[in-house]
Design an enzyme around this catalytic site. Structure first.
Site, PDB file in Angstrom:
ATOM      1  N   LEU A   1       0.689  -1.471   0.330  1.00  0.00           N
ATOM      2  CA  LEU A   1       0.162  -0.129  -0.077  1.00  0.00           C
ATOM      3  C   LEU A   1       1.153   1.781  -0.042  1.00  0.00           C
ATOM      4  O   LEU A   1       0.528   2.129  -1.094  1.00  0.00           O
ATOM      5  CB  LEU A   1      -1.274   0.125   1.582  1.00  0.00           C
ATOM      6  N   TYR A   2       1.921   1.221   0.489  1.00  0.00           N
ATOM      7  CA  TYR A   2       2.935   2.396   0.020  1.00  0.00           C
ATOM      8  C   TYR A   2       3.249   1.914  -0.266  1.00  0.00           C
ATOM      9  O   TYR A   2       3.443   3.536  -1.180  1.00  0.00           O
ATOM     10  CB  TYR A   2       3.995   1.999   1.403  1.00  0.00           C
ATOM     11  N   ALA A   3       3.950   0.855  -1.618  1.00  0.00           N
ATOM     12  CA  ALA A   3       4.230   2.095  -2.763  1.00  0.00           C
ATOM     13  C   ALA A   3       2.993   2.475  -4.219  1.00  0.00           C
ATOM     14  O   ALA A   3       3.031   3.564  -5.072  1.00  0.00           O
ATOM     15  CB  ALA A   3       4.800  -0.106  -3.507  1.00  0.00           C
TER      16      ALA A   3
ATOM     17  N   THR B   1      -0.018   4.132  -3.217  1.00  0.00           N
ATOM     18  CA  THR B   1      -0.168   5.158  -2.526  1.00  0.00           C
ATOM     19  C   THR B   1       0.735   6.321  -3.342  1.00  0.00           C
ATOM     20  O   THR B   1       0.976   7.578  -3.205  1.00  0.00           O
ATOM     21  CB  THR B   1      -0.442   5.367  -1.079  1.00  0.00           C
ATOM     22  N   LYS B   2       1.851   5.915  -2.943  1.00  0.00           N
ATOM     23  CA  LYS B   2       3.252   6.679  -3.574  1.00  0.00           C
ATOM     24  C   LYS B   2       3.360   7.047  -5.181  1.00  0.00           C
ATOM     25  O   LYS B   2       3.173   8.115  -5.508  1.00  0.00           O
ATOM     26  CB  LYS B   2       5.141   6.536  -3.112  1.00  0.00           C
TER      27      LYS B   2
END
Length: 279
Positions: A114-116, A118-119
């Site tokens: 999810l980090y990747a 959203t980035k």
């Protein structure tokens, strides 16, 4: 030159501030106060007029280092706020300024986490609105940067500290290959990029790393050898994540073209870090 560092109390943000403040006018942006911080000029997002303060400062360069990785079970809304809404909010607010917005992104594919995801979405939104902004937007696809006194939740730091204290290290297979970039080399990369911003198009992406991929096993073995640790390294006892990326390495041709050169090998960087943290 006036530089605004978003996420000024974080590992990368604080080091960028220290690196640039002797040559430029630097102000930090942070969410909450940090009594241990040595940064003097800070705008807090808890203030009602924080956007107005940014506009009054009139930065030439904005570097966004704010990131929520989701390592502490943060809800999706926390990642959306930190990784998407905050940078887009600032980008829109400076639309009348001829400023360069540098967004610290990730080299990870969006399906990795999810980090990747959203980035990547932040960059897609920036691309959609950049024509309404007077300045430029530069996305940095950062590989795995590391340095002394980074957070305990960072893989590189965890391995170093467990080896220094002779604690066991439990890992996946360790066959994954990653591009590890020492923080001091990353800082000089920022310097080169900022010195060449006039040569980049309005929306641009740059891969940032060492240009060399090594296995997790090699990284861990190198740390253990330098620390002369008695730690038991247990490969394969941790299950690999869904969509685990097995290879990642930056194409640094563009960085080299603008004059950047890596100075620290993995061994040299780790030796320096271990000496600092082992004191």
């Amino acid at each position: 030159m006036k530089i605004l560092i978003m996420g000024a109390f974080g590992f990368l943000g604080s080091r960028l501030t220290s690196y640039f403040e002797s040559r430029h006018t630097v102000i930090g942006l942070a969410r909450k106060r940090n009594n241990e911080a040595t940064i003097n000029n800070i705008i807090y997002t808890t203030e009602n007029n924080w956007i107005e303060k940014i506009l009054e400062f009139e930065p030439n360069i904005i570097i966004n280092t704010i990131a929520c990785y989701g390592r502490h079970n943060e809800p999706a809304t926390a990642l959306i706020e930190s990784n998407i809404l905050m940078p887009i909010r600032v980008l829109e607010s400076i639309s009348s300024l001829d400023a360069v917005f540098i967004n610290c992104g990730t080299s990870l594919p969006p399906n990795t986490s999810l980090y990747a995801y959203t980035k990547q979405k932040a960059n897609e939104l920036a691309a959609a609105i950049i024509d309404k902004v007077c300045g430029k937007y530069i996305e940095l696809k950062l590989e795995h940067f590391y340095g002394a006194f980074d957070g305990d939740d960072k893989f590189t730091s965890m391995v170093i500290r467990r080896c220094l204290s002779n604690q066991p290290v439990k890992l996946t297979s360790g066959l994954q290959q990653r591009d590890f970039l020492y923080i001091k080399d990353l800082l000089t990369a920022f310097d080169c990029i900022i010195s060449n911003v006039n040569n980049f198009p309005k929306f641009h992406s740059i891969e940032v790393g060492s240009g060399e991929a090594i296995s997790i096993r090699e990284y861990v073995d190198t740390v253990k050898n330098i620390t002369k640790s008695n730690s038991i390294i247990e490969f394969g006892v941790v299950k690999e994540r869904v969509n685990e990326l097995m290879y990642s390495c930056a194409d640094i041709a563009e960085l080299e073209k603008i004059g950047w050169k890596r100075e620290f090998s993995l061994v040299d960087a780790l030796t320096e870090i271990i000496e600092e943290e082992g004191k």
